[in-house]
Design a protein around this motif. Structure first.
Motif, mmCIF file in Angstrom:
data_model
loop_
_atom_site.group_PDB
_atom_site.id
_atom_site.type_symbol
_atom_site.label_atom_id
_atom_site.label_comp_id
_atom_site.label_asym_id
_atom_site.label_seq_id
_atom_site.Cartn_x
_atom_site.Cartn_y
_atom_site.Cartn_z
ATOM 1 N N LEU A 128 49.967 35.537 53.795
ATOM 2 C CA LEU A 128 48.650 35.135 53.312
ATOM 3 C C LEU A 128 48.560 35.288 51.795
ATOM 4 N N LEU A 129 49.010 36.421 51.285
ATOM 5 C CA LEU A 129 48.928 36.676 49.847
ATOM 6 C C LEU A 129 49.822 35.730 49.057
ATOM 7 N N VAL A 130 50.999 35.450 49.577
ATOM 8 C CA VAL A 130 51.909 34.512 48.898
ATOM 9 C C VAL A 130 51.298 33.118 48.870
ATOM 10 N N ALA A 131 50.576 32.756 49.934
ATOM 11 C CA ALA A 131 49.927 31.445 49.985
ATOM 12 C C ALA A 131 48.921 31.294 48.845
ATOM 13 N N PHE A 132 48.297 32.391 48.448
ATOM 14 C CA PHE A 132 47.374 32.361 47.310
ATOM 15 C C PHE A 132 48.102 32.582 45.989
ATOM 16 N N PHE A 133 48.643 33.769 45.815
ATOM 17 C CA PHE A 133 49.135 34.197 44.513
ATOM 18 C C PHE A 133 50.500 33.615 44.157
ATOM 19 N N GLY A 134 51.169 33.001 45.129
ATOM 20 C CA GLY A 134 52.416 32.306 44.844
ATOM 21 C C GLY A 134 52.214 30.840 44.506
ATOM 22 N N ASP A 135 50.989 30.375 44.608
ATOM 23 C CA ASP A 135 50.660 28.987 44.289
ATOM 24 C C ASP A 135 50.376 28.859 42.792
ATOM 25 N N LYS A 136 51.097 27.990 42.098
ATOM 26 C CA LYS A 136 50.994 27.887 40.636
ATOM 27 C C LYS A 136 49.609 27.468 40.185
ATOM 28 N N ASP A 137 48.998 26.534 40.871
ATOM 29 C CA ASP A 137 47.663 26.074 40.481
ATOM 30 C C ASP A 137 46.634 27.187 40.658
ATOM 31 N N PHE A 138 46.717 27.890 41.782
ATOM 32 C CA PHE A 138 45.802 29.007 42.018
ATOM 33 C C PHE A 138 46.022 30.096 40.972
ATOM 34 N N ALA A 139 47.288 30.400 40.695
ATOM 35 C CA ALA A 139 47.619 31.456 39.735
ATOM 36 C C ALA A 139 47.051 31.146 38.354
ATOM 37 N N LYS A 140 47.186 29.906 37.924
ATOM 38 C CA LYS A 140 46.673 29.512 36.609
ATOM 39 C C LYS A 140 45.164 29.699 36.539
ATOM 40 N N LYS A 141 44.479 29.242 37.556
ATOM 41 C CA LYS A 141 43.021 29.357 37.593
ATOM 42 C C LYS A 141 42.599 30.815 37.678
ATOM 43 N N PHE A 142 43.298 31.588 38.494
ATOM 44 C CA PHE A 142 42.955 33.001 38.680
ATOM 45 C C PHE A 142 43.130 33.786 37.387
ATOM 46 N N LYS A 143 44.193 33.500 36.647
ATOM 47 C CA LYS A 143 44.469 34.217 35.396
ATOM 48 C C LYS A 143 43.454 33.895 34.307
ATOM 49 N N GLU A 144 42.897 32.691 34.325
ATOM 50 C CA GLU A 144 42.009 32.264 33.248
ATOM 51 C C GLU A 144 40.537 32.519 33.546
ATOM 52 N N HIS A 145 40.213 32.845 34.788
ATOM 53 C CA HIS A 145 38.813 32.888 35.201
ATOM 54 C C HIS A 145 38.130 34.196 34.839
ATOM 55 N N SER A 146 36.813 34.126 34.731
ATOM 56 C CA SER A 146 36.023 35.336 34.548
ATOM 57 C C SER A 146 35.618 35.885 35.914
ATOM 58 N N ALA A 147 35.116 37.117 35.902
ATOM 59 C CA ALA A 147 34.626 37.711 37.147
ATOM 60 C C ALA A 147 33.111 37.646 37.239
ATOM 61 N N ALA A 148 32.468 37.151 36.198
ATOM 62 C CA ALA A 148 31.004 37.096 36.200
ATOM 63 C C ALA A 148 30.516 36.181 35.093
ATOM 64 N N LYS A 149 29.279 35.730 35.262
ATOM 65 C CA LYS A 149 28.632 34.983 34.191
ATOM 66 C C LYS A 149 28.311 35.935 33.053
ATOM 67 N N ARG A 150 27.807 37.099 33.420
ATOM 68 C CA ARG A 150 27.542 38.172 32.459
ATOM 69 C C ARG A 150 27.847 39.494 33.151
ATOM 70 N N VAL A 151 27.167 40.529 32.834
ATOM 71 C CA VAL A 151 27.221 41.862 33.455
ATOM 72 C C VAL A 151 28.580 42.540 33.287
ATOM 73 N N HIS A 152 29.628 42.151 34.023
ATOM 74 C CA HIS A 152 30.919 42.819 33.840
ATOM 75 C C HIS A 152 32.052 41.812 33.968
ATOM 76 N N HIS A 153 33.060 41.974 33.130
ATOM 77 C CA HIS A 153 34.252 41.124 33.148
ATOM 78 C C HIS A 153 33.909 39.637 33.014
ATOM 79 N N GLY A 154 32.884 39.349 32.212
ATOM 80 C CA GLY A 154 32.494 37.955 32.014
ATOM 81 C C GLY A 154 33.278 37.291 30.907
ATOM 82 N N PHE A 155 34.591 37.439 30.945
ATOM 83 C CA PHE A 155 35.453 36.886 29.906
ATOM 84 C C PHE A 155 36.703 36.300 30.536
#
Length: 317
Positions: A128-155
């Motif tokens: 299951l984890l490889v299906a997510f984190f081993g996928d190049k498109d998912f990995a790129k999006k995951f690495k660049e995304h924020s965790a929030a609009k504001r409040v915490h980790h919004g970068f």
């Protein structure tokens, strides 16, 4: 470039910023003005344009704009009052100057994160984890995304940074409390916020999507996990339900958005880890934000419902 975190009351500003929010409002006397939020990679500032006729060109939300104005203080917070504004031209700015980014290397963080994937013993959870984190498109999006609009980790990189911190906390919990099913808890920690890649739009917008507003990342992430599980032959139903429960319950309380309260000890541990990292990062960001005002005490913080102060040994200056 003059960065927003360097602004001080009384200063004049003449530079380019991203117009993150633009609203048309009226004073009590019925006079129209613009209420805006300007952003660069160091933060945001509340901005007002009181006089709309002279020196204010047409612009829209999410435009890069060159502004001239004065930094003032309103109710204890800095505010920029703009006298002149024009839409910036291509080549006058670098987009990376306007997107807040993690101070940590995303390549290093992602390598550390996938290290946890490789140590999962359960063959179904690892698939299951490889299906997510081993996928190049998912990995790129995951690495660049924020965790929030504001409040915490919004970068940029905030989702990766937060997820890795939660995984590390859960790994520590497992060493202290052997009753915890480590494979289940680490998998849940890795997946707990994956729904945010669709709940929140990409930078520079970094705002809630329509799907995100209507459904939310907890349910969205659970649906994403369920879809991958269905493609894994023989995935145990009981394990599937336990994992999905952990994700559904990771905010801990119904009033905080969780459809379920923790019924498994792993779900409780994930809730504690998620809340710990979110709250500590929020406090760190509040200290950095309030520090622009000067003084040892940073003032009243609405999220923590108290005046906050930096400890002299923390290194936050």
């Amino acid at each position: 470039m003059r960065y927003i975190n360097e602004f001080r009351e009384g200063e004049n500003v003449s530079d380019i910023y991203l117009c993150k929010v633009k609203n048309i409002a009226k004073t009590k006397a019925g006079k129209t003005y613009y209420s805006m939020i300007l952003q660069d990679k160091t933060g945001v500032i509340d901005t007002k344009i009181w006089e709309l006729n002279n020196g204010i060109d047409n612009f829209e939300q999410m435009d890069y704009v060159r502004v001239e104005g004065n930094v003032t203080s309103f109710q204890g917070n800095l505010q920029l009052n703009v006298r002149r504004l024009r839409k910036a031209k291509e080549g006058e700015y670098l987009p990376q100057d306007y997107i807040p980014c993690s101070t940590k290397d995303p390549v290093v963080m992602y390598k550390e994160l996938t290290g946890y994937v490789n140590h999962i013993q359960n063959i179904y959870l690892r698939q299951l984890l490889v299906a997510f984190f081993g996928d190049k498109d998912f990995a790129k999006k995951f690495k660049e995304h924020s965790a929030a609009k504001r409040v915490h980790h919004g970068f940029m990189g905030g989702l990766l940074e937060h997820t890795l911190s939660v995984v590390k906390l859960c790994d520590f919990y497992c060493s202290q409390y052997p009753i915890l099913n480590k494979d289940l808890l680490i998998t849940a920690a890795l997946c707990h916020d994956i729904g945010k890649i669709n709940e929140i739009s990409d930078f520079p917008e970094n705002d809630y999507t329509d799907e995100g507003q209507l459904i939310g990342h907890i349910v969205m992430g659970t649906m994403m996990v369920d879809e991958k599980i269905k493609a894994i032959q023989g995935f145990p139903v009981k394990l599937s339900n336990e994992l999905k429960h952990c994700i559904l319950a990771h905010h801990g309380e119904l009033e905080f958005g969780s459809p379920k309260k923790p019924a498994l000890i792993e779900a409780l541990a994930l809730n504690f880890a998620d809340n710990t990292d979110a709250k500590l990062e929020t406090f760190i960001e509040a200290l950095a934000e309030e520090n622009r005002q000067g003084g040892e005490w940073r003032g009243y913080n609405k999220l923590f419902e108290t005046n906050i102060r930096n400890t002299s040994q923390t290194g936050v200056k």
